[in-house]
Design an enzyme around this catalytic site. Structure first.
Site, PDB file in Angstrom:
ATOM      1  N   HIS A  32      46.132  48.290  40.522  1.00 19.40           N
ATOM      2  CA  HIS A  32      47.493  48.293  41.070  1.00 19.40           C
ATOM      3  C   HIS A  32      47.771  47.094  41.976  1.00 19.40           C
ATOM      4  O   HIS A  32      46.935  46.647  42.742  1.00 19.40           O
ATOM      5  CB  HIS A  32      47.812  49.617  41.767  1.00 19.40           C
ATOM      6  CG  HIS A  32      47.072  49.891  43.052  1.00 19.40           C
ATOM      7  ND1 HIS A  32      47.542  49.505  44.276  1.00 19.40           N
ATOM      8  CD2 HIS A  32      45.915  50.555  43.294  1.00 19.40           C
ATOM      9  CE1 HIS A  32      46.721  49.905  45.226  1.00 19.40           C
ATOM     10  NE2 HIS A  32      45.717  50.542  44.653  1.00 19.40           N
ATOM     11  N   ASP A 135      42.808  46.325  48.966  1.00 18.24           N
ATOM     12  CA  ASP A 135      43.271  47.479  48.184  1.00 18.24           C
ATOM     13  C   ASP A 135      44.673  47.194  47.662  1.00 18.24           C
ATOM     14  O   ASP A 135      45.640  47.292  48.402  1.00 18.24           O
ATOM     15  CB  ASP A 135      43.260  48.715  49.084  1.00 18.24           C
ATOM     16  CG  ASP A 135      43.751  49.978  48.408  1.00 18.24           C
ATOM     17  OD1 ASP A 135      43.880  49.972  47.170  1.00 18.24           O
ATOM     18  OD2 ASP A 135      44.019  50.959  49.123  1.00 18.24           O
ATOM     19  N   GLU A 166      51.247  52.755  42.861  1.00 21.32           N
ATOM     20  CA  GLU A 166      50.054  53.603  42.914  1.00 21.32           C
ATOM     21  C   GLU A 166      49.954  54.307  44.256  1.00 21.32           C
ATOM     22  O   GLU A 166      49.553  55.472  44.330  1.00 21.32           O
ATOM     23  CB  GLU A 166      48.802  52.749  42.664  1.00 21.32           C
ATOM     24  CG  GLU A 166      47.512  53.555  42.487  1.00 21.32           C
ATOM     25  CD  GLU A 166      46.782  53.873  43.778  1.00 21.32           C
ATOM     26  OE1 GLU A 166      45.834  54.675  43.753  1.00 21.32           O
ATOM     27  OE2 GLU A 166      47.169  53.319  44.853  1.00 21.32           O
ATOM     28  N   GLU A 167      50.328  53.602  45.323  1.00 21.68           N
ATOM     29  CA  GLU A 167      50.154  54.132  46.670  1.00 21.68           C
ATOM     30  C   GLU A 167      51.129  55.256  47.010  1.00 21.68           C
ATOM     31  O   GLU A 167      51.015  55.875  48.065  1.00 21.68           O
ATOM     32  CB  GLU A 167      50.282  53.003  47.705  1.00 21.68           C
ATOM     33  CG  GLU A 167      49.194  51.938  47.625  1.00 21.68           C
ATOM     34  CD  GLU A 167      47.833  52.425  48.088  1.00 21.68           C
ATOM     35  OE1 GLU A 167      47.696  53.631  48.381  1.00 21.68           O
ATOM     36  OE2 GLU A 167      46.903  51.602  48.173  1.00 21.68           O
ATOM     37  N   ASP A 189      39.731  50.218  41.326  1.00 21.75           N
ATOM     38  CA  ASP A 189      40.319  50.417  42.644  1.00 21.75           C
ATOM     39  C   ASP A 189      39.200  50.532  43.661  1.00 21.75           C
ATOM     40  O   ASP A 189      38.025  50.693  43.296  1.00 21.75           O
ATOM     41  CB  ASP A 189      41.183  51.689  42.648  1.00 21.75           C
ATOM     42  CG  ASP A 189      42.307  51.635  43.678  1.00 21.75           C
ATOM     43  OD1 ASP A 189      42.214  50.833  44.629  1.00 21.75           O
ATOM     44  OD2 ASP A 189      43.279  52.406  43.525  1.00 21.75           O
ATOM     45  N   HIS A 275      42.854  50.923  53.976  1.00 21.86           N
ATOM     46  CA  HIS A 275      44.203  51.110  54.551  1.00 21.86           C
ATOM     47  C   HIS A 275      44.264  50.636  55.998  1.00 21.86           C
ATOM     48  O   HIS A 275      44.971  51.224  56.823  1.00 21.86           O
ATOM     49  CB  HIS A 275      44.656  52.558  54.442  1.00 21.86           C
ATOM     50  CG  HIS A 275      45.089  52.941  53.053  1.00 21.86           C
ATOM     51  ND1 HIS A 275      45.873  54.033  52.786  1.00 21.86           N
ATOM     52  CD2 HIS A 275      44.859  52.359  51.858  1.00 21.86           C
ATOM     53  CE1 HIS A 275      46.102  54.113  51.487  1.00 21.86           C
ATOM     54  NE2 HIS A 275      45.480  53.101  50.891  1.00 21.86           N
TER      55      HIS A 275
END
Length: 299
Positions: A32, A135, A166-167, A189, A275
């Site tokens: 992604h 990410d 995706e998130e 990922d 994140h």
């Protein structure tokens, strides 16, 4: 051989295989492009900007960080005065872009504008890279490097999906998988590790090699694909480890359930501090993921 962007915004690149018709399989590789971020919801009279999260935000990690808007405007994300770390949330933070009034701020940003933490990347030690947004730009990089290795000798029809959203629920991969209807799919990922300070036990560590996903909160991977990846890594001397993630999910789940279903697996990149503005990977793990993704297609 062909690239296009679909209605949702996924970038799809196709490399047709050189095996005869009837022998070629249709393989989908997915990583992604999007990252977690924020969207402007309100501009206060003093010029401070209120916002809502896009994706799973760790506000302890985000507080006191530089941010960049899609239009290039810069600012800082800060908590309200006196807020405890345990109480940090979207409604307890603002973005300060240096404006002195709502009128001045509105000339620079508007309701609905998106922004993220400022991007950065640096090297730590001999093999570690740290920054944002690893990410999942690292997954995209793995697919690009795999495509380069297959440029002259690609046996099967390869569909490289650089997915969106995706998130916020693995949304982009679903229509991409439906339209392509692959025989086999692999997602790329990041995954958490068990080697950070105070972390819960997990059989994945930085430097341990490519992580072959067995399960996360959204998917149980195809057992034959898991076994094939594990056998390949041993046969080819590619360092690997098995991954069971007790939280989170990836595009694997959406692709697996598209159309009449798809045999799907995932190769994960071990990452610390996901994140945050200091996501960390080991470059040897990254290289192992590329090698395993390449050998999987050949096999």
């Amino acid at each position: 051989d062909e690239t296009y962007t679909d209605a949702l915004g996924n970038l799809i690149a196709i490399k047709y295989g050189n095996l005869p018709d009837g022998e070629r399989k249709k393989l989908l590789y997915c990583g992604h492009m999007d990252e977690i971020g924020f969207i402007v919801t309100y501009i206060e009279e003093n010029g401070f900007i209120r916002f809502a999260p896009i994706g799973g935000i760790n506000f302890v990690a985000a507080a006191f960080s530089h941010v960049v808007f899609a239009n290039g405007e810069k600012g800082i994300l800060v908590p309200e005065a006196g807020v405890k770390a345990s109480d940090l949330a979207a409604d307890k933070c603002v973005v300060d872009i240096g404006a002195t009034s709502a009128k001045e701020a509105a000339r620079k940003v508007k309701i609905g504008d998106c922004f993220s933490l400022a991007h950065n990347l640096s090297k730590l030690g001999a093999n570690r890279a740290v920054g944002r947004p690893i990410d999942d730009r690292i997954g995209c990089a793995i697919m690009i490097e795999t495509a380069k290795k297959l440029a002259e000798n690609c046996p099967h029809d390869m569909y490289y999906v650089f997915s969106v959203q995706e998130e916020v629920g693995c949304r982009g991969a679903r229509p991409a998988g439906f339209s392509i209807a692959p025989d086999i799919a692999l997602a790329f990922d990041v995954t958490g590790t068990g080697d950070t300070a105070g972390s819960k036990p997990m059989a994945v560590k930085l430097g341990g090699g490519a992580a072959i996903k067995i399960k996360d909160m959204s998917v149980i991977c195809d057992s034959e694909i898991v076994d094939k990846l594990a056998r390949l890594s041993k046969k080819k001397g590619i360092k690997s480890q098995l991954e069971i993630l007790a939280y989170g999910g990836t595009d694997t789940s959406s692709i697996q359930m598209t159309g009449s279903g798809c045999r799907a697996g995932a190769i994960s990149i071990p990452s610390r501090y996901i994140h945050s503005g200091v996501e960390m990977i080991d470059m040897n793990d990254y290289k192992a993921c590329i090698d395993l993704a390449f050998e999987f297609i050949k096999e």
